[in-house]
Design an enzyme around this catalytic site. Structure first.
Site, short mmCIF file in Angstrom:
data_model
loop_
_atom_site.label_atom_id
_atom_site.label_comp_id
_atom_site.label_asym_id
_atom_site.label_seq_id
_atom_site.Cartn_x
_atom_site.Cartn_y
_atom_site.Cartn_z
CB SER A 32 -6.60 9.63 -2.43
OG SER A 32 -6.77 8.35 -2.99
CE LYS A 41 1.10 8.17 1.76
NZ LYS A 41 -0.15 7.47 1.52
CB CYS A 43 -1.01 -0.05 1.14
SG CYS A 43 -2.35 -1.23 0.77
CD GLU A 57 -3.88 9.91 0.30
OE1 GLU A 57 -2.92 9.39 -0.27
OE2 GLU A 57 -4.98 9.34 0.46
CB CYS A 101 -8.06 0.57 -3.73
SG CYS A 101 -8.41 0.44 -1.96
#
Length: 553
Positions: A469, A121, A119, A443, A192
């Site tokens: 994002s 970071k 993901c 974000e 995602c």
């Protein structure tokens, strides 16, 4: 072997005794020790499958004659952290991950590393660590999520989910409609499903040469992902044998390749933070202005969600990142002589690669646009620069002028948007959300999604010293530098000031004369820090500007 420092000779007998306490045998200690850095946890959907990936990696290491030793790295789910205090802790974990991984690797003297991130970071944090410790390393990510499907058969994803909330407040969607998105937007484990930050960084890990083909695109739930993991485990042994290290791979030319692929794919604007930070760890300084130079000659070939209606599984079917790179080589836009984690050059890796779906990966002579997916804007409002995902901006918003609606936090802005106080033509300004001012540079997916969900995506712009994002679409301009907490011009904007945006010309201007701005600057007083204790307070003191990748000094 490097690991001889902890396992060879009489002086290391105490060290060996602790390996024996762990159950390792003499035979296992005679082999190279391979650190398997796994980010498995039970709170991030993109990481819930990483235990299976780690097992496959370790099988590959053993098959090739190494001894795998697993240890963890943390990760934050940006979606769950979104919209509240938790998002201040997202970007800052990148440096925690790099620091803690460096500490584990140096303390235990591994011969090589397999990094298993997935993901936002987590991927750049581990790439930063790989550059720092500079021992043979390969990446095997967890893979993207499959797209969701609504009851009427339409495909959906997390960005649609956030916009559905805006639709609810606009009255275009009821609670049952929101629930339908809620139950279908994220159907599987994985990062995602659109070209958001996690998938952007996993794809760029391939482009920069640190991941095998398919690392960025093979879905998390496919068995091909386990086979990839086994091959990564096998390949690390080759890298150890040949002593091919991260800084042999992540050269200046490789970073230029990554930025070129970034522009062609239409990646998240967060890559403009992460690539400079990774390069910094390699002793390379990436100038933000270079992005526009690369963008000016790199066609945008893909419109994955949120820019379009295709998803990561579709990109994999079309041939993945390597097919995009193959298209780019037709115009000589990549340096194919660079070394990669395969132990071969990029040119060798691209042999036989074909674009299997020219409708999804546009041919180099028929792009979506002649320039890249990200633009760096400058002007009196952002003298050091700011960024926008140009490929996800509606054509009518490429040029826009409107009155500033000024908010000193994300919460203030989102309340105003949901209350219907933002009107067509407005320019929403959210400040004191930068790396220092936030602190942590949150974000802004909630406000951008609210704007789009309420039907204002083609008429309202948003600018911020925070970030976005990868799921954000629209005229969302972030990373304004200098940030408000440093007295940047964004701190001087007043309600109703006219702001002019020209994305095509890479300009962002506050239409207030210089004398008035100078008077405002003289009267400006920096607000008290929002956070005065703990890690965030320390971070705020050490972090540099977004133009430098928000690295710590």
């Amino acid at each position: 072997m490097r690991s001889d420092n902890v396992k060879k000779g009489v002086p290391t007998a105490p060290n060996r005794s602790l390996f024996y306490a762990l159950g390792y045998t003499k035979e296992e200690l005679e082999r190279p020790l391979i650190g398997v850095v796994c980010s498995y946890n039970e709170i991030v959907p993109g990481h819930m499958n990483l235990d299976k990936i780690a097992q496959a990696v370790k099988a590959g290491v053993r098959a090739a004659g190494g001894t795998p030793i697993e240890f963890p790295a943390i990760a934050v789910c940006d979606g769950i952290a979104m919209g509240h205090m938790g998002m201040k802790y997202s970007l800052v974990t990148r440096d925690l991950i790099a620091d803690s991984t460096e500490a584990m690797v140096m303390a235990h003297q591994f011969d090589g590393l397999v990094m298993i991130p997935n993901c936002d970071k987590n991927v750049p944090g581990l790439l930063m660590a790989a550059a720092r410790v500079n021992i043979p390393t390969i990446f095997c990510s967890g893979g993207p999520m499959l797209a969701g499907k609504l009851n009427d058969g339409r495909r959906t994803c997390l960005s649609h989910m956030f916009e559905a909330v805006g639709g609810y407040y606009a009255g275009s969607l009821d609670e049952a409609g929101v629930a339908e998105y809620e139950e279908n937007a994220c159907p599987t484990c994985g990062s995602c499903s659109g070209m958001y930050t996690a998938n952007s960084m996993n794809c760029l890990t391939e482009a920069i040469g640190m991941g095998l083909r398919g690392n960025g695109t093979i879905p998390a739930v496919w068995s091909a992902r386990l086979r990839l993991a086994k091959h990564a485990g096998m390949q690390i042994m080759e890298l150890v044998k040949k002593d091919i290290r991260p800084r042999d791979i992540m050269t200046e030319a490789a970073f230029h390749n990554a930025e070129t692929v970034d522009m062609a794919l239409g990646c998240s604007t967060n890559t403009m933070l992460h690539l400079p930070a990774i390069a910094h760890e390699c002793g390379i300084e990436l100038d933000l202005d270079l992005s526009n130079e690369i963008s000016s000659k790199t066609p945008n070939l893909c419109h994955l969600a949120p820019a379009g209606e295709t998803y990561m599984e579709d990109l994999e079917g079309a041939g993945g990142v390597h097919a995009v790179m193959m298209e780019l080589t037709k115009k000589g836009l990549l340096d194919t002589s660079v070394m990669t984690c395969t132990g071969k050059t990029l040119a060798e890796n691209l042999e036989g690669v074909v674009n299997r779906d020219p409708a999804l990966i546009r041919p180099i002579d028929d792009p979506y646009s002649p320039d890249g997916g990200i633009a760096v804007l400058k002007g009196n409002l952002a003298p050091e620069g700011c960024v926008v995902k140009r490929s996800a901006v509606a054509p009518e918003m490429m040029r826009h002028q409107g009155p500033a609606r000024v908010f000193n936090s994300e919460e203030e802005a989102i309340d105003a948007i949901y209350a219907g106080k933002i009107r067509k033509g407005d320019v929403v300004v959210i400040r004191y959300e930068g790396p220092k001012g936030g602190p942590g540079m949150r974000e802004m997916l909630n406000p951008t999604s609210a704007i789009c969900g309420m039907g204002l995506g083609e008429s309202v712009a948003l600018i911020t010293d925070g970030r976005f994002s990868g799921a954000t679409r629209g005229a969302a301009i972030g990373h304004i530098c200098p940030e408000a907490a440093q007295g940047g011009p964004i701190a001087l904007v007043e309600e109703g000031d006219q702001i002019a945006i020209d994305i095509s010309s890479c300009k962002l201007e506050l239409l207030v004369d210089a004398g008035a701005l100078a008077a405002r600057k003289a009267a400006w007083v920096c607000p008290e820090p929002k956070i005065k204790t703990g890690y965030l307070a320390r971070y705020a003191k050490l972090v540099t500007s977004a133009t430098r990748g928000a690295v710590l000094e």
